[in-house]
Scaffold this motif. Structure first.
Motif, PDB file in Angstrom:
ATOM      1  N   ASP A  10       0.822  -1.216   0.000  1.00 13.43           N
ATOM      2  CA  ASP A  10       0.000   0.000   0.000  1.00 13.43           C
ATOM      3  C   ASP A  10       0.853   1.262   0.000  1.00 13.43           C
ATOM      4  O   ASP A  10       0.496   2.250  -0.649  1.00 13.43           O
ATOM      5  CB  ASP A  10      -0.941   0.021   1.208  1.00 13.43           C
ATOM      6  N   THR A  11       1.958   1.254   0.712  1.00 13.31           N
ATOM      7  CA  THR A  11       2.836   2.430   0.761  1.00 13.31           C
ATOM      8  C   THR A  11       3.449   2.702  -0.605  1.00 13.31           C
ATOM      9  O   THR A  11       3.400   3.832  -1.105  1.00 13.31           O
ATOM     10  CB  THR A  11       3.939   2.235   1.823  1.00 13.31           C
ATOM     11  N   VAL A  12       4.014   1.672  -1.209  1.00 11.94           N
ATOM     12  CA  VAL A  12       4.631   1.839  -2.525  1.00 11.94           C
ATOM     13  C   VAL A  12       3.576   2.224  -3.557  1.00 11.94           C
ATOM     14  O   VAL A  12       3.762   3.152  -4.352  1.00 11.94           O
ATOM     15  CB  VAL A  12       5.378   0.550  -2.941  1.00 11.94           C
ATOM     16  N   ALA A  13       2.448   1.527  -3.536  1.00  9.48           N
ATOM     17  CA  ALA A  13       1.379   1.818  -4.492  1.00  9.48           C
ATOM     18  C   ALA A  13       0.821   3.224  -4.273  1.00  9.48           C
ATOM     19  O   ALA A  13       0.491   3.918  -5.246  1.00  9.48           O
ATOM     20  CB  ALA A  13       0.265   0.784  -4.366  1.00  9.48           C
ATOM     21  N   GLY A  14       0.706   3.646  -3.030  1.00 11.91           N
ATOM     22  CA  GLY A  14       0.193   4.985  -2.738  1.00 11.91           C
ATOM     23  C   GLY A  14       1.078   6.077  -3.302  1.00 11.91           C
ATOM     24  O   GLY A  14       0.580   7.064  -3.861  1.00 11.91           O
ATOM     25  N   VAL A  15       2.380   5.906  -3.180  1.00 11.83           N
ATOM     26  CA  VAL A  15       3.306   6.908  -3.716  1.00 11.83           C
ATOM     27  C   VAL A  15       3.249   6.925  -5.242  1.00 11.83           C
ATOM     28  O   VAL A  15       3.068   7.973  -5.866  1.00 11.83           O
ATOM     29  CB  VAL A  15       4.747   6.650  -3.212  1.00 11.83           C
ATOM     30  N   VAL A  16       3.364   5.749  -5.859  1.00  9.49           N
ATOM     31  CA  VAL A  16       3.361   5.682  -7.324  1.00  9.49           C
ATOM     32  C   VAL A  16       2.004   6.127  -7.878  1.00  9.49           C
ATOM     33  O   VAL A  16       1.934   6.925  -8.815  1.00  9.49           O
ATOM     34  CB  VAL A  16       3.723   4.256  -7.810  1.00  9.49           C
ATOM     35  N   GLY A  17       0.920   5.637  -7.285  1.00 11.65           N
ATOM     36  CA  GLY A  17      -0.413   6.020  -7.746  1.00 11.65           C
ATOM     37  C   GLY A  17      -0.683   7.493  -7.552  1.00 11.65           C
ATOM     38  O   GLY A  17      -1.275   8.152  -8.418  1.00 11.65           O
ATOM     39  N   GLY A  18      -0.242   8.042  -6.419  1.00 14.31           N
ATOM     40  CA  GLY A  18      -0.428   9.469  -6.168  1.00 14.31           C
ATOM     41  C   GLY A  18       0.318  10.326  -7.181  1.00 14.31           C
ATOM     42  O   GLY A  18      -0.203  11.341  -7.656  1.00 14.31           O
ATOM     43  N   VAL A  19       1.513   9.923  -7.531  1.00  9.41           N
ATOM     44  CA  VAL A  19       2.297  10.687  -8.512  1.00  9.41           C
ATOM     45  C   VAL A  19       1.664  10.551  -9.900  1.00  9.41           C
ATOM     46  O   VAL A  19       1.632  11.517 -10.677  1.00  9.41           O
ATOM     47  CB  VAL A  19       3.775  10.246  -8.500  1.00  9.41           C
ATOM     48  N   LEU A  20       1.120   9.380 -10.221  1.00 12.20           N
ATOM     49  CA  LEU A  20       0.408   9.221 -11.496  1.00 12.20           C
ATOM     50  C   LEU A  20      -0.822  10.123 -11.550  1.00 12.20           C
ATOM     51  O   LEU A  20      -1.109  10.745 -12.578  1.00 12.20           O
ATOM     52  CB  LEU A  20       0.002   7.760 -11.704  1.00 12.20           C
ATOM     53  N   LEU A  21      -1.549  10.205 -10.446  1.00 11.96           N
ATOM     54  CA  LEU A  21      -2.715  11.090 -10.397  1.00 11.96           C
ATOM     55  C   LEU A  21      -2.284  12.557 -10.500  1.00 11.96           C
ATOM     56  O   LEU A  21      -2.953  13.355 -11.159  1.00 11.96           O
ATOM     57  CB  LEU A  21      -3.518  10.850  -9.119  1.00 11.96           C
ATOM     58  N   LEU A  22      -1.184  12.914  -9.850  1.00 12.77           N
ATOM     59  CA  LEU A  22      -0.652  14.275  -9.963  1.00 12.77           C
ATOM     60  C   LEU A  22      -0.286  14.579 -11.409  1.00 12.77           C
ATOM     61  O   LEU A  22      -0.593  15.659 -11.929  1.00 12.77           O
ATOM     62  CB  LEU A  22       0.565  14.458  -9.060  1.00 12.77           C
ATOM     63  N   ARG A  23       0.334  13.626 -12.073  1.00 12.90           N
ATOM     64  CA  ARG A  23       0.714  13.800 -13.479  1.00 12.90           C
ATOM     65  C   ARG A  23      -0.521  14.033 -14.342  1.00 12.90           C
ATOM     66  O   ARG A  23      -0.532  14.919 -15.198  1.00 12.90           O
ATOM     67  CB  ARG A  23       1.475  12.563 -13.954  1.00 12.90           C
ATOM     68  N   PHE A  24      -1.571  13.278 -14.099  1.00 16.04           N
ATOM     69  CA  PHE A  24      -2.813  13.463 -14.849  1.00 16.04           C
ATOM     70  C   PHE A  24      -3.422  14.837 -14.546  1.00 16.04           C
ATOM     71  O   PHE A  24      -3.837  15.551 -15.457  1.00 16.04           O
ATOM     72  CB  PHE A  24      -3.809  12.348 -14.511  1.00 16.04           C
ATOM     73  N   TRP A  47       7.926   4.632 -16.635  1.00 13.64           N
ATOM     74  CA  TRP A  47       7.991   3.185 -16.873  1.00 13.64           C
ATOM     75  C   TRP A  47       6.608   2.592 -17.132  1.00 13.64           C
ATOM     76  O   TRP A  47       6.485   1.581 -17.828  1.00 13.64           O
ATOM     77  CB  TRP A  47       8.649   2.475 -15.681  1.00 13.64           C
ATOM     78  N   LEU A  48       5.557   3.204 -16.600  1.00 18.26           N
ATOM     79  CA  LEU A  48       4.198   2.709 -16.790  1.00 18.26           C
ATOM     80  C   LEU A  48       3.434   3.520 -17.834  1.00 18.26           C
ATOM     81  O   LEU A  48       2.707   2.955 -18.649  1.00 18.26           O
ATOM     82  CB  LEU A  48       3.441   2.737 -15.461  1.00 18.26           C
ATOM     83  N   VAL A  49       3.630   4.830 -17.851  1.00 15.95           N
ATOM     84  CA  VAL A  49       2.846   5.694 -18.736  1.00 15.95           C
ATOM     85  C   VAL A  49       3.233   5.499 -20.200  1.00 15.95           C
ATOM     86  O   VAL A  49       2.352   5.405 -21.070  1.00 15.95           O
ATOM     87  CB  VAL A  49       2.988   7.175 -18.320  1.00 15.95           C
ATOM     88  N   ARG A  50       4.499   5.420 -20.496  1.00 12.91           N
ATOM     89  CA  ARG A  50       4.924   5.307 -21.898  1.00 12.91           C
ATOM     90  C   ARG A  50       4.373   4.057 -22.581  1.00 12.91           C
ATOM     91  O   ARG A  50       3.838   4.158 -23.677  1.00 12.91           O
ATOM     92  CB  ARG A  50       6.441   5.379 -22.005  1.00 12.91           C
ATOM     93  N   TRP A  64      -4.799   9.916 -20.767  1.00 12.46           N
ATOM     94  CA  TRP A  64      -5.532   8.866 -20.059  1.00 12.46           C
ATOM     95  C   TRP A  64      -4.606   7.775 -19.547  1.00 12.46           C
ATOM     96  O   TRP A  64      -4.956   7.053 -18.611  1.00 12.46           O
ATOM     97  CB  TRP A  64      -6.611   8.283 -20.954  1.00 12.46           C
ATOM     98  N   ALA A  65      -3.426   7.640 -20.127  1.00  8.47           N
ATOM     99  CA  ALA A  65      -2.492   6.606 -19.681  1.00  8.47           C
ATOM    100  C   ALA A  65      -2.094   6.820 -18.219  1.00  8.47           C
ATOM    101  O   ALA A  65      -1.938   5.852 -17.475  1.00  8.47           O
ATOM    102  CB  ALA A  65      -1.258   6.590 -20.574  1.00  8.47           C
ATOM    103  N   SER A  66      -1.956   8.064 -17.791  1.00  7.63           N
ATOM    104  CA  SER A  66      -1.603   8.337 -16.385  1.00  7.63           C
ATOM    105  C   SER A  66      -2.735   7.941 -15.450  1.00  7.63           C
ATOM    106  O   SER A  66      -2.506   7.340 -14.395  1.00  7.63           O
ATOM    107  CB  SER A  66      -1.279   9.819 -16.195  1.00  7.63           C
ATOM    108  N   LEU A  67      -3.969   8.272 -15.821  1.00  5.95           N
ATOM    109  CA  LEU A  67      -5.113   7.944 -14.971  1.00  5.95           C
ATOM    110  C   LEU A  67      -5.353   6.436 -14.917  1.00  5.95           C
ATOM    111  O   LEU A  67      -5.529   5.868 -13.836  1.00  5.95           O
ATOM    112  CB  LEU A  67      -6.365   8.664 -15.483  1.00  5.95           C
ATOM    113  N   ILE A  68      -5.322   5.793 -16.063  1.00  6.97           N
ATOM    114  CA  ILE A  68      -5.504   4.333 -16.098  1.00  6.97           C
ATOM    115  C   ILE A  68      -4.342   3.650 -15.388  1.00  6.97           C
ATOM    116  O   ILE A  68      -4.525   2.652 -14.690  1.00  6.97           O
ATOM    117  CB  ILE A  68      -5.631   3.830 -17.554  1.00  6.97           C
ATOM    118  N   GLY A  69      -3.148   4.204 -15.532  1.00  5.88           N
ATOM    119  CA  GLY A  69      -1.986   3.656 -14.822  1.00  5.88           C
ATOM    120  C   GLY A  69      -2.177   3.711 -13.318  1.00  5.88           C
ATOM    121  O   GLY A  69      -1.848   2.764 -12.599  1.00  5.88           O
ATOM    122  N   ALA A  70      -2.733   4.817 -12.823  1.00  5.50           N
ATOM    123  CA  ALA A  70      -2.999   4.935 -11.384  1.00  5.50           C
ATOM    124  C   ALA A  70      -4.007   3.877 -10.947  1.00  5.50           C
ATOM    125  O   ALA A  70      -3.858   3.271  -9.884  1.00  5.50           O
ATOM    126  CB  ALA A  70      -3.508   6.333 -11.044  1.00  5.50           C
TER     127      ALA A  70
END
Length: 170
Positions: A10-24, A47-50, A64-70
């Motif tokens: 959850d910690t790792v996913a929260g950081v990565v997901g939060g940054v993906l949402l910020l990017r979107f 690494w995930l968005v591209r 949409w790749a950032s949002l779907i990635g999150a």
């Protein structure tokens, strides 16, 4: 052992997901981030968005790749619940609810940052960036709730509305 694994995931996913949402959200609001924020955001999420952009091209001018990635990140984090015997439907429902929570908590975090900047250092280098990210959220509230005695209560109203939304979802 499962609660510790869930905490780490959850910690790792929260950081990565939060940054993906910020990017979107930066792309939606057309806010150009400071160089340090941009470098951190793109380094952590490219690494995930591209690869997702090859499958999900931008539609309507949105990345949409950032949002779907999150969402994929929260789904992967929720998949740990399979180890606890959860069904696919339970994991999917949990992932959707957690995704909505992440979005709302992201907005709450941005509002808290804006308040801190306004109290501590309104001229901080990141303050205009945070204000620009909050502007679409606060603009409709500011039309209804004008400043009273020179104090802007729109952030407080937005905070309360987001808390209500969290309770409705929960």
């Amino acid at each position: 052992m499962l609660p510790i694994l869930q905490l780490i995931v959850d910690t790792v996913a929260g950081v990565v997901g939060g940054v993906l949402l910020l990017r979107f959200w930066m792309q939606v609001t057309r806010v150009r981030p400071p160089a340090s924020v941009a470098q951190f955001t793109f380094t952590l999420t490219d690494w995930l968005v591209r690869p997702l952009r090859r499958v999900l091209p931008g539609v309507g001018g949105y990345d949409w790749a950032s949002l779907i990635g999150a969402f994929l990140v929260v789904l992967a984090a929720s998949s740990v619940m399979f180890l606890a015997g959860w069904t696919v439907q339970m994991v999917l429902l949990t992932a959707v609810l957690r995704f909505l929570h992440w979005i709302i908590y992201g907005f709450i975090g941005l509002l808290i940052l804006e308040v801190i900047f306004s109290w501590v250092n309104p001229d901080a280098p990141l303050a205009p960036f945070v204000r620009a990210l909050n502007y679409p959220l606060l603009r409709p509230i500011r039309r209804v709730v004008p400043p009273i005695g020179g104090i802007d209560f729109s952030v407080l109203v937005a905070f309360v509305l987001l808390q209500i939304l969290l309770r409705v979802i929960g």
